[in-house]
Design an enzyme around this catalytic site. Structure first.
Site, PDB file in Angstrom:
ATOM      1  N   CYS A 128       0.842  -1.202   0.000  1.00  0.00           N
ATOM      2  CA  CYS A 128       0.000   0.000   0.000  1.00  0.00           C
ATOM      3  C   CYS A 128       0.880   1.257   0.000  1.00  0.00           C
ATOM      4  CB  CYS A 128      -0.992  -0.038   1.146  1.00  0.00           C
ATOM      5  SG  CYS A 128      -2.220   1.298   1.087  1.00  0.00           S
ATOM      6  N   ASP A 174     -10.173  -3.741  -5.507  1.00  0.00           N
ATOM      7  CA  ASP A 174      -9.238  -2.706  -5.059  1.00  0.00           C
ATOM      8  C   ASP A 174      -9.560  -1.382  -5.754  1.00  0.00           C
ATOM      9  OD1 ASP A 174      -7.069  -1.124  -4.306  1.00  0.00           O
ATOM     10  OD2 ASP A 174      -5.683  -2.815  -4.308  1.00  0.00           O
ATOM     11  N   HIS A 207      -8.002  -5.164  -1.317  1.00  0.00           N
ATOM     12  CA  HIS A 207      -6.813  -4.381  -0.966  1.00  0.00           C
ATOM     13  C   HIS A 207      -6.350  -4.714   0.461  1.00  0.00           C
ATOM     14  CE1 HIS A 207      -4.279  -0.729  -1.254  1.00  0.00           C
ATOM     15  NE2 HIS A 207      -4.495  -0.653   0.044  1.00  0.00           N
TER      16      HIS A 207
END
Length: 240
Positions: A128, A174, A207
């Site tokens: 991330c 995501d 995600h």
């Protein structure tokens, strides 16, 4: 990086988890695991929850078990995001303080520290926020390989600047880095003949799945472990 997906399933942080130790390294408090004499090192660049996340340290220990020295620096100087829902917490202010440019400079200091102790080959993985830091690092040849996992917002220009073997592991669900965008990045990277690249989209996961999985969820653990194996195979191939 202010997508709500970034802040779902926050880990319960623990300063004592893992098989390694915390030491100052490259100017940062750093979780270090694996053989201190290894000439091959991996840097893990965390998401916004920082270096005390148990699943991240567990992954570091797993990588160390294959012969790498693994370092997980505290890029947030003791100030990770703990509770996104705290009404007194301002994510935009936090991101200004802990911006990816500062992360990039700090990571360069960690690379220099590894070189100074005799490490000959270095790879890095970024999750991330860490993926955004890493794509910038990958524009130089200081690293031997990079693995970006469910990255924050990265651009085509940044992908065009990559100069080292890079794998991008993305989630089917995501909003930060949609599969279609990552596939486009893969096409761009495949045009570069001077180094290898690999893009893989994991079905049915969201995600953050590689480090924010529920250890009680067998399917989630399986998907996370598959991504860990892909990452480890990439490092084994190129960090040597």
């Amino acid at each position: 990086m202010s997508s709500s997906q970034c802040f779902k399933n926050p880990p319960t942080l623990s300063s004592t988890c893992g098989e390694g130790t915390v030491q100052e390294f490259g100017g940062l408090q750093t979780y270090i695991t694996g053989s201190p004499d290894s000439k091959l090192a991996i840097i893990l660049i965390s998401d916004v929850f920082g270096y005390e996340a148990p699943n991240l340290r567990k992954l570091a220990d797993k990588i160390a078990g294959t012969g790498f020295l693994v370092v997980v620096p505290d890029f947030f100087y003791g100030d990770p995001i703990i509770d996104f829902n705290d009404p007194n917490f301002d994510v935009n202010s936090w991101l200004k303080v802990h911006n990816v440019d500062k992360g990039n400079e700090d990571a360069k200091a960690v690379i220099a520290a590894l070189r100074s102790k005799g490490v000959s080959a270095i790879g890095a993985a970024g999750f991330c926020w860490g993926g955004v830091v890493l794509v910038k690092l990958a524009s130089s040849t200081e690293l031997h390989a990079a693995v970006i996992l469910h990255p924050g917002p990265i651009t085509e220009d940044q992908i065009n600047d990559v100069k080292v073997p890079i794998a991008i592991l993305g989630a089917e669900i995501d909003h930060m880095s949609p599969p279609e965008q990552l596939k486009q990045f893969g096409e761009k990277l495949s045009e570069k003949s001077e180094f290898d690249s690999f893009v893989k989209i994991f079905p049915g996961v969201a995600h953050g799945w590689t480090v924010k999985y529920n250890v009680e969820d067998e399917s989630a653990v399986k998907s996370a472990e598959e991504s860990h194996l892909d990452m480890l195979n990439w490092f084994t191939k190129y960090v040597k």
